[in-house]
Design an enzyme around this catalytic site. Structure first.
Site, short mmCIF file in Angstrom:
data_model
loop_
_atom_site.label_atom_id
_atom_site.label_comp_id
_atom_site.label_asym_id
_atom_site.label_seq_id
_atom_site.Cartn_x
_atom_site.Cartn_y
_atom_site.Cartn_z
CB SER A 197 -0.91 0.03 1.23
OG SER A 197 -1.61 1.26 1.31
CE1 TYR A 244 -4.42 -1.68 5.06
CE2 TYR A 244 -3.35 0.23 4.08
CZ TYR A 244 -4.00 -0.98 3.94
OH TYR A 244 -4.21 -1.50 2.69
#
Length: 299
Positions: free
Chosen positions: A152, A165
């Site tokens: 990501s 995250y």
């Protein structure tokens, strides 16, 4: 959509495959001929047939493919071995691992407890680690394997409200590059895919015409190619979204001294020449040269 590679006889595990990107990967792997272990955790109160994993597996088998559902929670340390065992028991082998499961986060760091941070990190990173670690000996010993981990941009650049995250995905990037260095000589190709797609996790951010353009089906062709025998790259982090693709590189500037002080040097760094390094040893060796030393002898 690109023509599907021939994955006949291959067996894949896909985590987070009950919906979104993982579901698309599982469906397309099956269409390409692979047998698929469809993993997605069971929600409280769900019967087997009601789970998203079972629905995806049923969709595959209804279309003539081969699939079984798995409900392991990826943050459970035993989950990786459970999924590998499921693949071997159902299909007799394992060739492809797609570690896709992740947990969303949208809370500032100061509002998170350590336990809440870990809940997100453990799914995003340890959930990947558990599966890859369990699959690694099989893929390495058989001299062939394809591992794709979900990365990501939050892990590369940081993003407000995504500390856990982002940290988990930064760790995934490092694992991709390290395992690529260790696995390529044994035929195990390891890559990361950093997707942009309209999924249940991103539905509040990718809407309207953008959602129509950024469908999971426009990421999946890259994942299937990386899962195929045609894949001849390892250690790459590739961005995919809207049918377009990018390659991620980690770069460092050339070194500068600081005759006028640290502040002046920091101000000059943005204009310095940049270079990508294939590994950490290479990065250090170039610094040695800039400091007037010879590179170290290869180990």
């Amino acid at each position: 959509m690109s023509a599907l590679p021939d994955l006949s006889g291959r067996v894949a595990i896909v985590t987070g495959a009950g919906k979104g990107l993982g579901r698309q990967y599982a469906l397309d792997l099956a269409r390409a001929g692979a047998a698929v272990v469809v993993n997605n955790r069971r929600h409280p109160g769900e019967a087997d047939e009601e789970t998203s994993a079972a629905r995806t597996a049923a969709e595959i088998t209804a279309a003539g493919g081969r699939a079984v559902a798995d409900w392991s929670a990826v943050q459970d340390p035993a989950s990786g071995q459970q999924m590998v065992d499921r693949a071997i028991e159902a299909f007799g082998r394992l060739d492809i691992v797609i570690a896709n499961a992740a947990a969303p986060q949208a809370r500032s760091f100061h509002k998170l407890t350590v336990d809440e941070f870990r809940a997100v990190f453990d799914v995003g990173f340890l959930g990947t680690l558990h599966l890859v670690h369990a699959a690694w000996p099989i893929l390495r010993d058989q001299g062939h394997g394809r591992i794709i981990m979900t990365s990501s941009s939050a892990g590369r650049y940081g993003q407000h409200g995504m500390s856990a995250y982002g940290a988990s995905k930064s760790a995934v990037d490092s694992l991709v590059r390290t395992l690529a260095a260790e696995g390529t000589s044994n035929g195990v190709m390891v890559n990361g895919v950093s997707p942009y797609a309209h999924t249940p996790m991103t539905a509040s951010h990718i809407t309207g015409e953008m959602a129509e353009a950024f469908v999971p089906a426009r990421v999946s062709p890259l994942v299937l190619w990386l899962a195929s025998d045609a894949c001849d790259v390892s250690g790459s982090i590739l961005v995919a979204g809207g049918g377009r693709f990018r390659s991620v590189e980690t770069v460092e500037t050339v070194s500068l001294d600081a005759p006028e002080g640290i502040a002046d040097m920091i101000a000059r760094l943005p204009d310095a020449e940049r270079a990508a390094h294939p590994n950490s040893n290479h990065a250090f060796d170039t610094l040695l040269v800039e400091c007037g030393f010879a590179p170290r002898a290869p180990v």
